[in-house]
Structures are given as structure tokens and as C-alpha cells.
Design an enzyme around this catalytic site. Structure first.
Site, PDB file in Angstrom:
ATOM      1  N   ASP A 155       0.820  -1.221   0.000  1.00 54.23           N
ATOM      2  CA  ASP A 155       0.000   0.000   0.000  1.00 54.23           C
ATOM      3  C   ASP A 155       0.857   1.276   0.000  1.00 54.23           C
ATOM      4  O   ASP A 155       0.385   2.349  -0.343  1.00 54.23           O
ATOM      5  CB  ASP A 155      -0.928   0.018   1.221  1.00 54.23           C
ATOM      6  CG  ASP A 155      -1.745  -1.263   1.363  1.00 54.23           C
ATOM      7  OD1 ASP A 155      -1.909  -1.964   0.355  1.00 54.23           O
ATOM      8  OD2 ASP A 155      -2.188  -1.567   2.485  1.00 54.23           O
ATOM      9  N   ARG A 199      -5.538  -0.589   0.067  1.00 57.56           N
ATOM     10  CA  ARG A 199      -6.337  -0.109   1.190  1.00 57.56           C
ATOM     11  C   ARG A 199      -6.691   1.365   0.995  1.00 57.56           C
ATOM     12  O   ARG A 199      -7.101   1.728  -0.090  1.00 57.56           O
ATOM     13  CB  ARG A 199      -5.640  -0.379   2.536  1.00 57.56           C
ATOM     14  CG  ARG A 199      -5.710  -1.860   2.918  1.00 57.56           C
ATOM     15  CD  ARG A 199      -5.783  -2.110   4.405  1.00 57.56           C
ATOM     16  NE  ARG A 199      -7.067  -1.805   4.988  1.00 57.56           N
ATOM     17  CZ  ARG A 199      -8.139  -2.603   4.934  1.00 57.56           C
ATOM     18  NH1 ARG A 199      -8.082  -3.748   4.301  1.00 57.56           N
ATOM     19  NH2 ARG A 199      -9.272  -2.247   5.497  1.00 57.56           N
ATOM     20  N   ILE A 298      -2.587 -11.315  -6.596  1.00 54.98           N
ATOM     21  CA  ILE A 298      -1.516 -11.436  -7.597  1.00 54.98           C
ATOM     22  C   ILE A 298      -0.508 -10.304  -7.383  1.00 54.98           C
ATOM     23  O   ILE A 298       0.681 -10.456  -7.626  1.00 54.98           O
ATOM     24  CB  ILE A 298      -2.120 -11.396  -9.016  1.00 54.98           C
ATOM     25  CG1 ILE A 298      -2.874 -12.705  -9.256  1.00 54.98           C
ATOM     26  CG2 ILE A 298      -1.070 -11.169 -10.092  1.00 54.98           C
ATOM     27  CD1 ILE A 298      -3.669 -12.750 -10.524  1.00 54.98           C
TER      28      ILE A 298
HETATM   29  O1  F6P Z   1      -2.402  -4.162   3.282  1.00 52.83           O
HETATM   30  C1  F6P Z   1      -2.061  -4.995   2.223  1.00 52.83           C
HETATM   31  C2  F6P Z   1      -3.271  -5.530   1.542  1.00 52.83           C
HETATM   32  O2  F6P Z   1      -2.860  -6.314   0.438  1.00 52.83           O
HETATM   33  C3  F6P Z   1      -4.277  -4.479   1.098  1.00 52.83           C
HETATM   34  O3  F6P Z   1      -3.872  -3.803  -0.071  1.00 52.83           O
HETATM   35  C4  F6P Z   1      -5.516  -5.317   0.965  1.00 52.83           C
HETATM   36  O4  F6P Z   1      -6.685  -4.540   1.135  1.00 52.83           O
HETATM   37  C5  F6P Z   1      -5.386  -6.292   2.103  1.00 52.83           C
HETATM   38  O5  F6P Z   1      -4.015  -6.367   2.412  1.00 52.83           O
HETATM   39  C6  F6P Z   1      -5.883  -7.665   1.781  1.00 52.83           C
HETATM   40  O6  F6P Z   1      -5.800  -8.452   2.930  1.00 52.83           O
HETATM   41  P1  F6P Z   1      -6.068 -10.025   2.953  1.00 52.83           P
HETATM   42  O7  F6P Z   1      -4.784 -10.692   2.540  1.00 52.83           O
HETATM   43  O8  F6P Z   1      -6.427 -10.297   4.345  1.00 52.83           O
HETATM   44  O9  F6P Z   1      -7.156 -10.309   1.963  1.00 52.83           O
END
Ligand code: F6P
Length: 373
Positions: A155, A199, A298
Site C-alpha cells: 500500500d 487499502r 496477484i
Molecule cells: O495491506 C495490504 C493488503 O494487500 C491491502 O492492499 C488489501 O486490502 C489487504 O491487504 C488484503 O488483505 P487479505 O490478505 O487479508 O485479503
């Protein structure tokens, strides 16, 4: 902010033996193994220390016996180019309110602190984003742990550092996706919507959108209207451009300001679905056919880019140097082509969103990319 130099590296007493721990916490990303590798090389070869890799973030310190492995340079070498984290990680289970099987929550901080001491650690390197760094710092303060942080997050929202491990790879993957979508969009006269992660920050969308030549980029930091999007598509149609590429960040809200989530839970809501919302809205209002690609995880997996390997390696070496100098409660950062360090407190306090009036937003606008208002 203090810049770290190679010169300083050699001024440290190399006779002092230490055993240090390293863990990865929060969502994985490309480049974590490169950072672990650099820590091991630097700690073992420069200082003759022992490095213990702690499994599954702080959960490895909660386990009894604590779950850790001795990391040696020969063991870690092949991991330079691999994605994920060889130590495992979790983005759930805040130790101060740890979810228990019976549905209750329990403060398990003391168990983690005890785990650190059971392993005989002199210091701990925590690789994490702002949330993980905040938790690790609280543990360190409560238990007197010697903590050094390394920032990682696709992020790129840790404000004190120009980049965090994982961001560059995520942008490269998203850019390649835009590149690929262009051909199929042009072949079918379609509006192609690419939903990317990030995010609450629009860094991935903004960077990949510009680099991939998108026509519309939507980020949470800049409001938009569906009419504005539709007008942009119609303008392109009138200019004889038969397709349109739209990149949207996952945290962009609906036109009415509602968050689009897959699942809302108290620990961390899962964002997702804005791409399909936009597709429906566009198709209802104008004569256009839209398709949605949700890039998802990905962006986090696969081989790290050269930049992520480079930054991760420099961060790993610098983190070891901080421990050698017993400068704890610091996080390494990247600034003006140098590695420096700042107090972890500053890293947590400085959130980085896309500046709607910054260089990238201005660049996008001047390139004719629609960003919203
Ligand atoms: O914070 C990193 C991130 O990849 C975000 O960009 C995304 O919203 C979130 O984590 C996804 O989390 P998870 O792996 O729990 O689906």
C-alpha cells in the site's frame, strides 16, 4: 532523521555476541525474503551473531515452546528471488485483543514478551506495515524488548519512507495488467476496469494507471462522479477511440460515499467490489460494454522486482547496523537514495496518502487522464 553510512558499520564492536530474532507481520508481499536474507548475512557474516526466524509473526512467540528456526546464510540464500515470506505471517490476531476459540478476546502480550526472553533474544527485527509496527512497539515498550522495524506494505502508506518493501512489485504487476487489458479492450471496443489493492491509499492505482497509460484513474483521495466518468468515455468515443482503460483503487467509495466491502469484520474489513459497481453504473447510463478485472493477491505474490530486492537488502543490512549500535525503537526508511532511520513512533504517526495536488496527480491530469474532480 539520521543517515546510516557504511563507515559507521565498521565502527561497532564486533566482539559483542548477540542472538537476534526476526519476524514478518501483516499481509505478505514480494521482497520479504530478500530482507530476511540480508539480515542473516549481515548479522552472521559481519558480527558473528545468531539469527532466529520466528514463525507466523508474534504467534511464534506465543507458542510453547516458541516456534523459531536458526537461519544461516547458506540456508537463506536461495530465497532472494522468492515471493511470500519463508517465516509465515498473519494479519489477524492483535495480541492485545486476541480472538480465542470460544469467541472471547484475550490480552496475550505477556506471553509474547515471555517468548522473546525464552529464546534468549537480545533484539528483535519486525518487518511490518504501520499496524504491525504499532503493535510491536507497544509490546516492546511493555516488555522492554529491543525492537528495530523494517517497513513493508504494497500500500506504500507508511509516510516517513519514500517506499516500503513490496510496493514496487505490486505496481509492476498492476502496470502489466493494464498493458495486457489494452489489447483486449481495443479488440472488443470495451471499457476495461481494473480494480487494484492499496487499502485507503491510492498509490498503486495512481502509479500503475500512469505507467500503463490508463484513461481514468480513481483513487480514494479524489472525489468523482459517474457522470464525469461517462463523459470521459463518450469524449473518447467521439474522438474515434473505441476503448477505455479505467484503474480504480479498492477503497474508492460509491458516488454516494458508501464503502464497498466484501466482508466487514471488526478486525479488518475486506475491501472489494468497487469495480463491479462502476461497471453497472456506466452500462446503465451510456452505450458502453464494460468488463471488470479484480487483480487481488496477484499483486502481492511472485518474484520481487529488482527495486524491492535492492531496498529490502539495504533495509536488512541497516537494521542489523542499528542493533549493533544499540539504537532501538527505530525503523529504517528510504529517503533521497539513502537508508536512514527514524523513531518507530514517527513512522506510525505519518500516514501517506496520494497528494491530490502532487506531482503524480498533476502529471496524470496533464496527460489527459480523468481523475475525478
Ligand atoms: O495491506 C495490504 C493488503 O494487500 C491491502 O492492499 C488489501 O486490502 C489487504 O491487504 C488484503 O488483505 P487479505 O490478505 O487479508 O485479503
Amino acid at each position: 532523521m539520521t543517515e546510516l553510512s557504511t563507515q559507521d558499520l565498521w565502527n561497532v564492536d564486533i566482539m559483542g555476541q548477540k542472538r537476534i530474532g526476526i519476524l514478518t507481520s501483516g499481509g505478505d508481499c514480494a521482497g520479504l525474503n530478500a530482507a530476511i536474507r540480508a539480515v542473516v548475512h549481515s548479522a552472521v557474516n559481519t558480527y558473528g551473531w545468531e539469527v532466529l526466524g520466528i514463525r507466523q509473526a508474534t504467534q511464534g512467540l506465543m507458542a510453547r515452546p516458541p516456534e523459531a528456526v536458526l537461519l544461516t546464510p547458506d540456508k537463506i540464500n536461495p530465497y532472494l528471488t522468492t515471493g511470500g515470506t519463508m517465516l509465515g505471517t498473519t494479519n489477524k490476531g492483535n495480541p492485545f485483543a486476541f480472538p480465542m476459540p470460544d469467541g472471547s478476546v484475550c490480552d496475550r502480550a505477556e506471553e509474547i514478551i515471555e517468548g522473546y526472553h525464552l529464546l534468549g533474544l537480545n533484539a528483535l527485527i519486525g518487518i511490518g506495515g504501520d499496524g504491525s509496527l504499532a503493535i510491536l512497539r507497544r509490546l516492546a515498550q511493555q516488555g522492554g524488548l529491543n525492537l528495530v522495524g523494517i517497513p513493508k506494505t504494497i500500500d506504500n502508506d507508511v509516510g516517513v519512507t519514500e517506499c516500503s518493501i513490496g510496493f514496487d512489485t505490486a505496481v509492476s504487476v498492476a502496470t502489466e495488467a493494464v498493458d495486457r487489458l489494452q489489447f483486449t479492450a481495443a479488440s472488443h471496443n470495451r471499457v476495461m476496469i481494473l480494480e487494484v489493492m492499496g487499502r485507503d491509499a491510492g498509490h498503486i492505482a495512481m502509479c500503475a494507471g500512469i505507467a500503463g497509460g490508463a484513461d481514468i484513474i480513481l483513487i480514494p483521495e479524489i472525489p468523482y462522479t459517474i457522470d464525469g466518468i461517462c463523459q470521459t468515455i463518450k469524449n473518447r468515443q467521439q474522438q474515434g477511440k473505441n476503448y477505455c482503460l479505467l484503474v480504480v483503487a479498492e477503497a474508492v467509495r460509491t458516488e454516494h460515499g458508501d464503502r464497498v466491502v466484501i466482508k466487514d469484520n471488526p478486525e479488518q474489513c475486506r475491501l472489494g467490489g468497487i469495480g463491479h459497481y462502476l461497471s453497472e453504473q456506466i452500462c446503465q447510463r451510456i452505450n458502453a460494454e464494460a468488463r471488470v478485472t479484480v487483480l487481488g493477491h496477484i499483486q502481492r505474490g511472485g518474484m520481487p522486482s529488482h527495486l524491492d530486492r535492492l531496498i529490502a537488502t539495504a533495509f536488512g543490512v541497516a537494521a542489523v547496523e542499528l542493533i549493533a549500535k544499540e539504537r532501538y525503537d527505530q525503523v529504517v526508511i528510504w529517503q533521497n537514495r539513502h537508508v536512514a532511520s527514524v523513531p518507530i513512533e514517527d513512522a506510525i504517526a505519518n500516514y501517506s496518502a496520494v497528494n491530490p495536488h502532487g506531482t503524480l496527480a498533476t502529471t496524470a491530469q496533464r496527460m489527459g487522464i480523468f481523475l475525478g474532480s
